[in-house]
Design a protein around this motif. Structure first.
Motif, short mmCIF file in Angstrom:
data_model
loop_
_atom_site.label_atom_id
_atom_site.label_comp_id
_atom_site.label_asym_id
_atom_site.label_seq_id
_atom_site.Cartn_x
_atom_site.Cartn_y
_atom_site.Cartn_z
N GLY A 119 0.79 -1.23 0.00
CA GLY A 119 0.00 0.00 0.00
C GLY A 119 0.82 1.27 0.00
N PHE A 120 2.12 1.15 -0.22
CA PHE A 120 3.03 2.31 -0.15
C PHE A 120 2.61 3.40 -1.12
CE2 PHE A 120 7.04 4.34 -1.60
CZ PHE A 120 7.50 4.85 -0.38
N PHE A 121 2.15 3.05 -2.31
CA PHE A 121 1.88 4.04 -3.34
C PHE A 121 0.41 4.52 -3.33
CE2 PHE A 121 5.64 1.85 -5.06
CZ PHE A 121 6.45 2.96 -5.29
N SER A 122 -0.24 4.42 -2.19
CA SER A 122 -1.62 4.89 -2.08
C SER A 122 -1.72 6.34 -1.61
CB SER A 122 -2.42 3.99 -1.12
OG SER A 122 -1.88 4.06 0.20
N LYS A 123 -0.59 6.95 -1.29
CA LYS A 123 -0.59 8.33 -0.79
C LYS A 123 -1.04 9.31 -1.88
CE LYS A 123 1.34 7.72 3.38
NZ LYS A 123 0.75 8.17 4.66
N LYS A 124 -1.70 10.37 -1.45
CA LYS A 124 -2.11 11.43 -2.36
C LYS A 124 -1.01 12.49 -2.43
CE LYS A 124 -7.01 10.81 -1.22
NZ LYS A 124 -8.23 11.46 -0.65
N PRO A 125 -0.98 13.32 -3.48
CA PRO A 125 -0.01 14.42 -3.53
C PRO A 125 -0.09 15.30 -2.28
CG PRO A 125 -1.08 14.17 -5.65
CD PRO A 125 -1.82 13.25 -4.70
N GLY A 126 1.07 15.64 -1.74
CA GLY A 126 1.11 16.45 -0.52
C GLY A 126 1.21 15.63 0.74
N LEU A 179 9.71 18.30 7.07
CA LEU A 179 8.43 18.75 6.54
C LEU A 179 7.88 17.92 5.39
CD1 LEU A 179 9.04 22.60 6.81
CD2 LEU A 179 7.82 21.09 8.39
N GLY A 180 8.66 16.99 4.87
CA GLY A 180 8.14 16.01 3.93
C GLY A 180 7.27 16.61 2.84
N GLY A 181 6.04 16.10 2.73
CA GLY A 181 5.14 16.49 1.67
C GLY A 181 4.60 17.90 1.77
N LEU A 182 4.89 18.61 2.86
CA LEU A 182 4.45 20.00 2.99
C LEU A 182 5.26 20.92 2.08
CD1 LEU A 182 4.02 20.30 6.87
CD2 LEU A 182 2.21 20.04 5.15
N LEU A 183 6.43 20.48 1.65
CA LEU A 183 7.29 21.28 0.79
C LEU A 183 7.01 20.98 -0.68
CD1 LEU A 183 10.64 20.74 2.74
CD2 LEU A 183 9.14 22.75 2.85
N SER A 184 7.30 21.96 -1.52
CA SER A 184 7.18 21.76 -2.97
C SER A 184 8.58 21.64 -3.58
CB SER A 184 6.44 22.94 -3.61
OG SER A 184 5.11 23.02 -3.14
N TRP A 185 8.71 20.74 -4.56
CA TRP A 185 10.01 20.52 -5.20
C TRP A 185 9.84 20.67 -6.71
CZ3 TRP A 185 14.26 20.08 -2.22
CH2 TRP A 185 14.07 19.75 -0.87
N GLU A 186 10.59 21.60 -7.28
CA GLU A 186 10.53 21.87 -8.71
C GLU A 186 11.73 21.21 -9.40
OE1 GLU A 186 10.47 26.07 -9.22
OE2 GLU A 186 8.36 26.28 -8.56
N LEU A 187 11.46 20.40 -10.41
CA LEU A 187 12.52 19.75 -11.18
C LEU A 187 13.19 20.78 -12.08
CD1 LEU A 187 13.96 17.09 -11.94
CD2 LEU A 187 12.20 16.78 -13.70
N GLU A 188 14.49 21.00 -11.87
CA GLU A 188 15.25 21.98 -12.65
C GLU A 188 16.07 21.34 -13.77
OE1 GLU A 188 16.21 25.74 -9.78
OE2 GLU A 188 17.57 24.04 -9.63
N LYS A 189 16.66 20.17 -13.49
CA LYS A 189 17.51 19.50 -14.47
C LYS A 189 17.25 18.01 -14.42
CE LYS A 189 21.24 22.90 -13.82
NZ LYS A 189 22.67 23.08 -13.41
N SER A 190 17.37 17.35 -15.57
CA SER A 190 17.19 15.90 -15.59
C SER A 190 17.97 15.31 -16.76
CB SER A 190 15.71 15.53 -15.71
OG SER A 190 15.16 16.02 -16.92
N GLY A 191 18.34 14.06 -16.64
CA GLY A 191 19.10 13.38 -17.68
C GLY A 191 20.59 13.52 -17.50
N MET A 192 21.31 13.82 -18.56
CA MET A 192 22.75 13.98 -18.50
C MET A 192 23.10 15.31 -17.85
SD MET A 192 23.71 11.14 -19.87
CE MET A 192 25.47 11.37 -20.16
#
Length: 334
Positions: A54-61, A108-121
Motif C-alpha cells: 500500500g506504499f503508493f496509495s498516498k495522495k499528492p502532498g 516537513l516532507g510532503g508540505l514542501l514543494s520541489w521543482e525539477l530543474e535539471k534531468s538526464g545527462m
C-alpha cells in the motif's frame, strides 16, 4: 559513456520522476509531490529499497515516510518544545517567548514543494569531462503557509539525485536569501532491503554513539552525550529486538552493510558534513536503514536556549556562509 534518460511514470496515485541507465537498466524513482522520497533504486532488475504494502496509495502532498528512501529536511529526528513542561512533541520555538512552530519527525516532507530543474545527462563547462552519471536536480519551494506555521526561515535549497551503473548519489546545496540566517539539518533514510534478519554484518567508521534522552530521542546533553560502541571492525547484528543507534563523528569514512544471505554489500560514503550515521530497524521488518545525517539532531529543540543550541552543530547559511554536501550508496557482490 552510458546514456541516462529521464521519464515520468505513475505508481498507484504517486507521480514519479525516473532516471534510467540505458546500458545497464539501473534506475531510480523519485516522488517530488510526496516529500522527494527516492522510492526505488533498481540494479540488475532488483529493487534494493524496501516498501510496505500500500506504499503508493498516498495522495499528492502526503509524506511517503515509511519505506523507499525518505528525504529528511529541515530537521532530522524528533523535535520537542522544551520550553513547555512537560515537553510537547512536534513543535518548537525560535525564541523562548516567541510563537510556536510545528515540526513533524524528520522534517516537513510532503508540505514542501520541489521543482525539477535539471534531468538526464548533467551539464558541464566547456573543456570539462562529462561524468558517467545522470541527474535529477530539484529546487525547494517553501509555501508561505509553511513558513508561517513550520519554518520561519528563507533558504535557497537544492537537492540532486545522481545515478551511475551501480551507485546512487544524493547532494544538497544551501544558500542564504538576502543575507538572512537559516538553520537546517539534512539526511536520507534508505530502507535497504535485506534477505534475512540474520547474517548481517555492519561496519561503521566510528566508536561513538549518541546517548539519547529517554522518551525524547534527542541528545541528553548536547555536544557531550556519547558513549563507546565499536563497530569499526565489523559486527554481526542482533536484530531480535530491533536496533536504533546514532553513530557520531562518522565523517568521511565508509559504512558497510554486508548481507551474507544475498551475497552483496552496501557501501555508504559521505562528506564530512554528514557527521551522524543512524542504523535502524523495527522488530520484524525485512529492512535495515543506514542513514547519513548532518549534525543538528535536537537542534530545533534547543533553538530557544542559546546556551545549548551552539553545541548541536546545526548547519546554517547567512550572507557569507553556504552549505553543501553529498553522499553515495553503492552495491557490490561479497
Amino acid at each position: 559513456m552510458s546514456k541516462y534518460e529521464a521519464k515520468k511514470v505513475t505508481e498507484g496515485s504517486v507521480e514519479l520522476d525516473c532516471l534510467v541507465c540505458a546500458e545497464t537498466g539501473a534506475e531510480i524513482r523519485v516522488a517530488p509531490k510526496n516529500g522527494l522520497n527516492m522510492t526505488s533504486w533498481i540494479v540488475g532488475g532488483q529493487d534494493l529499497l524496501w516498501k510496505p504494502e500500500g506504499f503508493f496509495s498516498k495522495k499528492p502532498g502526503e509524506t511517503l515516510g515509511w519505506g523507499g528512501s525518505p528525504l529528511l529536511f529541515p530537521a532530522v529526528g524528533r523535535t520537542h518544545d522544551l520550553t513547555a513542561n512537560p515537553p510537547v512533541t512536534g513543535q518548537y520555538k525560535v525564541n523562548k517567548n516567541g510563537p510556536v512552530f510545528q515540526m513533524p519527525i524528520h522534517g516537513l516532507g510532503g508540505l514542501l514543494s520541489w521543482e525539477l530543474e535539471k534531468s538526464g545527462m548533467p551539464e558541464v563547462e566547456k573543456g570539462e569531462e562529462m561524468p558517467d552519471m545522470g541527474i535529477l536536480q530539484y529546487r525547494c519551494v517553501i509555501p508561505d503557509a509553511v513558513k508561517k506555521a513550520n519554518y520561519p526561515f528563507d533558504i535557497d535549497f537544492r537537492v540532486s539525485y545522481g545515478l551511475s551503473k551501480e551507485e546512487v548519489f544524493v547532494a544538497f546545496e544551501a544558500l542564504s536569501v538576502n543575507g538572512q540566517n537559516a538553520h537546517f539539518a539534512f539526511g536520507i533514510h534508505p530502507f535497504l532491503a535485506v534477505s534475512s534478519r540474520k547474517g548481517l554484518v555492519l561496519t561503521v567508521p566510528s566508536k561513538h554513539v549518541c546517548e539519547l534522552a529517554p522518551g525524547l530521542g534527542i541528545p541528553a546533553k548536547p555536544g557531550t552525550a556519547q558513549r563507546s560502541d565499536d563497530y569499526s571492525s565489523g559486527r554481526e547484528l542482533d536484530l531480535s529486538k530491533g536496533i536504533d543507534r546514532v553513530f557520531m563523528a562518522v565523517g568521511q569514512g565508509e559504512t558497510v552493510l554486508a548481507d551474507k544471505g544475498a551475497g552483496r554489500k552496501f557501501v555508504l560514503k559521505s562528506d564530512a558534513v554528514f557527521d551522524h550515521c543512524v542504523v535502524y530497524t523495527d522488530e520484524k521488518g525485512p529492512f535495515l536503514c543506514v542513514e547519513p545525517w548532518t549534525s543538528g539532531l535536537g537542534g530545533f529543540c534547543y533553538m530557544s536556549d542559546r546556551t545549548k543550541f551552539g553545541f548541536c552543530g546545526m548547519p546554517r547559511v547567512n550572507g557569507e556562509e553556504t552549505a553543501a554536501g553529498s553522499v553515495s550508496l553503492s552495491v557490490a557482490k561479497l
